[in-house]
Design a protein around this motif. Structure first.
Motif, PDB file in Angstrom:
ATOM      1  N   PRO A  17      32.804   0.977 -26.534  1.00  0.00           N
ATOM      2  CA  PRO A  17      32.314   0.586 -25.559  1.00  0.00           C
ATOM      3  C   PRO A  17      32.950   1.616 -24.265  1.00  0.00           C
ATOM      4  O   PRO A  17      31.543   1.404 -23.261  1.00  0.00           O
ATOM      5  CB  PRO A  17      33.223  -1.480 -25.200  1.00  0.00           C
ATOM      6  N   VAL A  18      33.877   1.993 -24.457  1.00  0.00           N
ATOM      7  CA  VAL A  18      33.550   2.874 -23.356  1.00  0.00           C
ATOM      8  C   VAL A  18      32.615   3.773 -22.700  1.00  0.00           C
ATOM      9  O   VAL A  18      32.204   3.747 -21.336  1.00  0.00           O
ATOM     10  CB  VAL A  18      35.294   3.939 -22.916  1.00  0.00           C
ATOM     11  N   CYS A  20      29.510   3.389 -24.015  1.00  0.00           N
ATOM     12  CA  CYS A  20      28.190   2.156 -23.525  1.00  0.00           C
ATOM     13  C   CYS A  20      28.298   2.478 -22.245  1.00  0.00           C
ATOM     14  O   CYS A  20      27.683   2.196 -21.599  1.00  0.00           O
ATOM     15  CB  CYS A  20      27.788   1.199 -24.710  1.00  0.00           C
ATOM     16  N   ASP A  21      29.391   2.106 -21.604  1.00  0.00           N
ATOM     17  CA  ASP A  21      29.319   1.608 -20.218  1.00  0.00           C
ATOM     18  C   ASP A  21      29.801   2.843 -19.153  1.00  0.00           C
ATOM     19  O   ASP A  21      28.923   2.799 -18.084  1.00  0.00           O
ATOM     20  CB  ASP A  21      31.579   1.444 -19.605  1.00  0.00           C
ATOM     21  N   SER A  24      25.528   2.995 -19.310  1.00  0.00           N
ATOM     22  CA  SER A  24      25.025   2.441 -18.711  1.00  0.00           C
ATOM     23  C   SER A  24      25.444   2.630 -16.588  1.00  0.00           C
ATOM     24  O   SER A  24      24.433   2.662 -15.875  1.00  0.00           O
ATOM     25  CB  SER A  24      26.109   1.032 -18.467  1.00  0.00           C
ATOM     26  N   ALA A  25      26.484   3.136 -16.674  1.00  0.00           N
ATOM     27  CA  ALA A  25      26.629   3.644 -15.281  1.00  0.00           C
ATOM     28  C   ALA A  25      26.521   4.892 -14.943  1.00  0.00           C
ATOM     29  O   ALA A  25      25.850   5.403 -14.009  1.00  0.00           O
ATOM     30  CB  ALA A  25      28.698   3.696 -15.077  1.00  0.00           C
ATOM     31  N   GLY A  81      22.594   2.066 -23.121  1.00  0.00           N
ATOM     32  CA  GLY A  81      23.276   2.039 -21.695  1.00  0.00           C
ATOM     33  C   GLY A  81      22.511   0.652 -21.391  1.00  0.00           C
ATOM     34  O   GLY A  81      23.554  -0.514 -20.139  1.00  0.00           O
ATOM     35  N   TRP A  84      23.691  -1.773 -23.287  1.00  0.00           N
ATOM     36  CA  TRP A  84      24.852  -2.576 -23.553  1.00  0.00           C
ATOM     37  C   TRP A  84      25.073  -3.857 -22.415  1.00  0.00           C
ATOM     38  O   TRP A  84      25.965  -4.246 -21.644  1.00  0.00           O
ATOM     39  CB  TRP A  84      26.359  -1.169 -23.348  1.00  0.00           C
ATOM     40  N   SER A  85      24.292  -3.150 -20.990  1.00  0.00           N
ATOM     41  CA  SER A  85      25.136  -3.980 -19.709  1.00  0.00           C
ATOM     42  C   SER A  85      24.248  -5.040 -19.606  1.00  0.00           C
ATOM     43  O   SER A  85      25.317  -6.371 -19.934  1.00  0.00           O
ATOM     44  CB  SER A  85      24.450  -3.096 -18.779  1.00  0.00           C
ATOM     45  N   HIS A  88      26.503  -6.953 -22.443  1.00  0.00           N
ATOM     46  CA  HIS A  88      27.814  -7.731 -21.864  1.00  0.00           C
ATOM     47  C   HIS A  88      28.035  -8.418 -20.769  1.00  0.00           C
ATOM     48  O   HIS A  88      28.552  -7.558 -19.970  1.00  0.00           O
ATOM     49  CB  HIS A  88      29.047  -6.720 -21.812  1.00  0.00           C
TER      50      HIS A  88
END
Length: 129
Positions: A17-18, A20-21, A24-25, A81, A84-85, A88
């Motif tokens: 998940p990190v 993917c975070d 996303s950012a 990305g 994922w946002s 979640h």
């Protein structure tokens, strides 16, 4: 029956998940307010990593050119990305989904949707000649 294309990479992403975070950012947050030198170093590293994935894809799908494999890698990372946002969401959005059943269709599953999207991208890249 063989596994759908991208299944392993999707499972790997879901288990990280990190990462993917960060995907996303990346463009909206992490690549802002940095020097050109830092941007170049990051982009070179990202490109080298993408080329490693292209080499792996070549072994699995040799009919995909390196250029198209690179497009597939880019689509995978950007889609991961974005999805994922959306898969979640915040506590308020989750509560809205629970409270308003008409919004249930907007609640997406990361692995299912990314796998489907990657299948579509791959089919398009293989058909685009």
């Amino acid at each position: 029956m063989s596994k759908p294309p991208g299944t392993d990479v999707v499972r790997t992403l879901a288990a990280n998940p990190v990462l993917c975070d960060l995907f996303s950012a990346q463009a909206a947050v992490l690549e802002r307010n940095i020097s050109p030198e830092v941007a170049a170093r990051f982009k070179r590293t990202a490109y080298a990593n993408a080329l490693e994935l292209v080499a792996a894809i070549d072994k699995l799908i040799p009919e995909l050119t390196p250029e198209k494999a690179l497009k597939f890698v880019a689509a995978e990372q950007m889609s991961a990305g974005a999805l994922w946002s959306h898969t979640h969401p915040s506590a308020a959005v989750l509560a809205a989904y629970e409270q308003y059943p008409d919004l249930a269709a907007l609640r997406l599953d990361f692995e299912e949707n990314l796998t489907e999207l990657l299948r579509i991208v791959l089919k398009g890249l293989l058909a685009d000649d």
